[in-house]
Scaffold this motif. Structure first.
Motif, PDB file in Angstrom:
ATOM      1  N   LYS A  73      21.419  52.351  69.018  1.00 18.18           N
ATOM      2  CA  LYS A  73      22.434  52.520  67.977  1.00 18.18           C
ATOM      3  C   LYS A  73      23.691  53.103  68.615  1.00 18.18           C
ATOM      4  CE  LYS A  73      19.820  51.109  64.562  1.00 18.18           C
ATOM      5  NZ  LYS A  73      20.106  49.848  63.847  1.00 18.18           N
ATOM      6  N   TYR A  74      24.843  52.791  68.015  1.00 18.67           N
ATOM      7  CA  TYR A  74      26.129  53.170  68.600  1.00 18.67           C
ATOM      8  C   TYR A  74      26.947  54.013  67.638  1.00 18.67           C
ATOM      9  CZ  TYR A  74      25.003  49.598  72.034  1.00 18.67           C
ATOM     10  OH  TYR A  74      24.381  48.871  73.013  1.00 18.67           O
ATOM     11  N   GLY A  75      27.716  54.938  68.222  1.00 18.92           N
ATOM     12  CA  GLY A  75      28.651  55.766  67.464  1.00 18.92           C
ATOM     13  C   GLY A  75      29.691  56.315  68.411  1.00 18.92           C
ATOM     14  N   TYR A 126      25.072  52.460  64.153  1.00 17.18           N
ATOM     15  CA  TYR A 126      25.520  51.064  64.089  1.00 17.18           C
ATOM     16  C   TYR A 126      24.898  50.230  65.204  1.00 17.18           C
ATOM     17  CZ  TYR A 126      28.848  52.953  60.780  1.00 17.18           C
ATOM     18  OH  TYR A 126      29.417  53.573  59.692  1.00 17.18           O
ATOM     19  N   ASP A 127      24.684  48.946  64.917  1.00 18.82           N
ATOM     20  CA  ASP A 127      24.123  48.032  65.906  1.00 18.82           C
ATOM     21  C   ASP A 127      25.182  47.588  66.926  1.00 18.82           C
ATOM     22  OD1 ASP A 127      21.715  48.097  64.466  1.00 18.82           O
ATOM     23  OD2 ASP A 127      22.407  46.488  63.141  1.00 18.82           O
ATOM     24  N   PHE A 128      26.441  47.689  66.561  1.00 17.56           N
ATOM     25  CA  PHE A 128      27.553  47.305  67.439  1.00 17.56           C
ATOM     26  C   PHE A 128      28.763  48.113  67.021  1.00 17.56           C
ATOM     27  CE2 PHE A 128      31.466  44.866  67.998  1.00 17.56           C
ATOM     28  CZ  PHE A 128      31.421  44.559  69.354  1.00 17.56           C
ATOM     29  N   LEU A 129      29.590  48.468  68.016  1.00 19.74           N
ATOM     30  CA  LEU A 129      30.815  49.229  67.734  1.00 19.74           C
ATOM     31  C   LEU A 129      31.860  48.879  68.786  1.00 19.74           C
ATOM     32  CD1 LEU A 129      31.166  52.921  66.712  1.00 19.74           C
ATOM     33  CD2 LEU A 129      32.450  52.081  68.682  1.00 19.74           C
ATOM     34  N   VAL A 136      32.417  47.623  63.272  1.00 16.86           N
ATOM     35  CA  VAL A 136      31.015  48.023  63.340  1.00 16.86           C
ATOM     36  C   VAL A 136      30.153  46.981  62.642  1.00 16.86           C
ATOM     37  CG1 VAL A 136      31.446  50.508  63.500  1.00 16.86           C
ATOM     38  CG2 VAL A 136      31.295  49.430  61.246  1.00 16.86           C
ATOM     39  N   THR A 137      28.888  46.910  63.075  1.00 15.19           N
ATOM     40  CA  THR A 137      27.920  46.046  62.397  1.00 15.19           C
ATOM     41  C   THR A 137      26.641  46.825  62.175  1.00 15.19           C
ATOM     42  OG1 THR A 137      26.938  45.153  64.424  1.00 15.19           O
ATOM     43  CG2 THR A 137      28.867  44.011  63.552  1.00 15.19           C
TER      44      THR A 137
END
Length: 533
Positions: free
Chosen positions: A141-143, A157-160, A178-179
């Motif tokens: 996960k991304y942040g 998030y799955d993408f950032l 974000v996704t």
């Protein structure tokens, strides 16, 4: 030096210091034998003694690494399993820190002065961006965190991907795409959701000078719409396609090409129809950047044929063609232009942004041969092929090289950036043209070396003999050598040297054709090295 102590490597030590060892321990002394770093470390990495910020020295103790200064004061705690390099930033050097855990190796971030940015708890840590934020990843996960290690954008998030939008007349706008679970949206630098995560796609924002707001295209269930920086739908999700909006000050509108129900037209950023939906398809709007009556142009499809319209909807290039490429900008002979390749009945030509045919629709193939930048403009030469013969036009439609050659090479730019040379082949003979269409070297040579314009000479071959011509096609030497290499050894300003062979002896000439070493050498070293007497 204390008994039992061994000098390890004086060369790698800091100036006036010496790395020493005693059994399994290492330390550092100065040139007078005074202790600088006590014999208490398992390893001192001499690679880091020289040139590190604040005289940092990387040390290892009990299997952990950290950094001390030249006074043995611990700057970065000796508690890490490793470090990775981070580039230099305006606020000082930074290191990635590594710690081994039962979940695997974790990464953090620390300043060279020991100030902690982020604990070593993340799977990935990025760079500090212009907004002072750092992307991090944990458990896929991304942040984002700030330089105090505080989480600003939740690590959920799955993408950032972060971007700092800026445009004349608008305040900077910092957002991240974000996704999550296949849904796309946007958050701001505080982590607040500004575009709901409910779309199949969200583009970056563009500033709209017409409505004075940031706009982004969104797609949901195959339909396009537009949201503003508050996430509000300002153009409904009812279009099959929307290009990016462009602001045209002359019209007082931001415009975009759109399609709906298999018809295409142009709307403004307030959903007003500017050009009716009269076409089967339409390309993106292209601003005209040359002297022209047209403000923008767009490729359109009508009755399965392609043409080009202007901002008034006028088909100034009639919809008669099987294909029209995107318009590209270039300059030749001091004239700026925009041109596109056109195709009709399997023949190709070129049209400019005023609708004029600049290269006749008569060729089997047209391809961009070369380009180079000079004073901010692009110089482009086109190759054309007709019945397996090659030639060249410039971007203005001037014929440079007649389409009669069996092959044509890439154009080579001269130092003045306005002149070019090209090697051509006809009936197994070679010649050279410049970009004005002037014959530089007549096509009667058996071979011509690759044109290396920095040397100012070109090697040619005829009847089994070699010689050299200058960039104006004038003979620098007679074509009389049995062997010749390209000029590649610098002699003195403006002159280069080359080894040549004549009458079974080798000699050396310079790039003016003068003999630098007489023809008295019987053989060369394996590398053809030139040695002056």
């Amino acid at each position: 030096m204390p008994a039992g102590v061994e000098l390890v490597n004086e060369r790698c030590a800091e100036k006036d210091t010496i790395l020493i060892t005693n059994g399994d321990k290492q330390g550092v002394i100065d040139s007078k034998g005074n202790t600088v770093i006590p014999l208490e470390y398992d390893d001192i990495n001499t690679e880091y003694i020289r040139g590190m910020p604040n005289h940092l020295i990387k040390v290892m103790k009990d299997g952990k690494v950290g950094y001390v200064n030249q006074h043995n004061e611990v700057i970065i705690p000796i508690e890490y399993d490793g470090f990775e390099e981070y580039d230099q930033r305006g606020n000082g050097s930074i290191f990635y820190t590594l710690k081994s855990t039962k979940e695997g190796m974790k990464k953090g971030l620390i300043y060279a002065d020991g100030k902690l940015i982020a604990d070593s708890i993340y799977d990935q840590v990025g760079y500090i961006n212009d907004a002072g934020l750092i992307s991090v990843a944990l458990n896929d996960k991304y942040g984002m965190i700030n330089t105090q290690g505080e989480v600003m954008i939740p690590i959920t998030y799955d993408f950032l991907m972060f971007n700092n939008h800026n445009s004349e007349g608008a305040d900077d706008f910092k957002v991240a795409l974000v996704t999550r679970d296949g849904n796309h949206g946007m958050v701001n630098e505080l982590g607040e959701i500004i575009v709901a995560l409910e779309y199949d796609h969200v583009s970056w924002f563009n500033w709209d000078n017409n409505t004075k707001q940031w706009l982004a295209n969104v797609i949901k269930d195959g339909k396009y719409g537009v949201v503003n920086h508050n996430g509000e739908l300002v153009i409904p999700l009812e279009y099959d396609y929307i290009s990016g909006f462009q602001y045209f000050k002359e019209l007082g509108h931001s415009l975009a090409a759109v399609s709906k129900n298999d018809k295409a037209g142009v709307i403004d950023s307030e959903s007003q129809i500017i050009l009716p939906f009269d076409y089967e398809d339409m390309g993106d709007l292209r601003r005209v950047n040359i002297d022209s009556d047209h403000l923008f142009i767009a490729r359109v499809v009508k009755n399965n044929k392609l043409g080009v319209i202007n901002e008034k909807g006028e088909l100034f290039v009639p919809a008669d063609y099987d294909d029209i490429s995107e318009f590209i900008s270039g300059e030749s002979g001091g004239r700026n232009t925009q041109v596109a390749q056109i195709k009709k009945d399997n023949k190709y030509g070129m049209v400019d942004a005023n609708g004029a045919i600049v290269i006749p629709i008569a060729y089997d193939e047209i391809g961009r041969s070369d380009r180079a930048f000079s004073d901010g403009v692009v110089h482009i030469i086109y190759e054309v092929r007709d019945q397996q013969k090659y030639g060249s036009y410039n971007i203005n439609g001037d014929l440079i090289v007649p389409a009669k050659y069996d092959n044509i090479a890439e154009f080579e730019r001269l130092d003045d950036a306005q002149s070019w040379l090209v090697k051509v082949k006809w009936q197994d003979k070679y010649g050279v043209y410049d970009n004005s269409g002037k014959v530089i070297v007549a096509d009667h040579y058996d071979d011509i070396s690759k044109i290396t314009t920095v040397l100012g000479v070109i090697k040619v071959k005829s009847g089994g003999k070699y010689g050299y011509v200058d960039l104006n096609g004038k003979l620098v030497t007679p074509v009389e050598f049995d062997e010749a290499i390209d000029f590649d050894k610098y002699d003195k300003p403006g002159l280069w040297l080359a080894v040549v062979k004549k009458d079974n002896n080798y000699g050396v000439i310079n790039s003016k054709g003068d003999i630098a070493i007489p023809f008295v050498i019987k053989r060369l070293s394996p590398c053809n090295q030139i040695t002056r007497p």
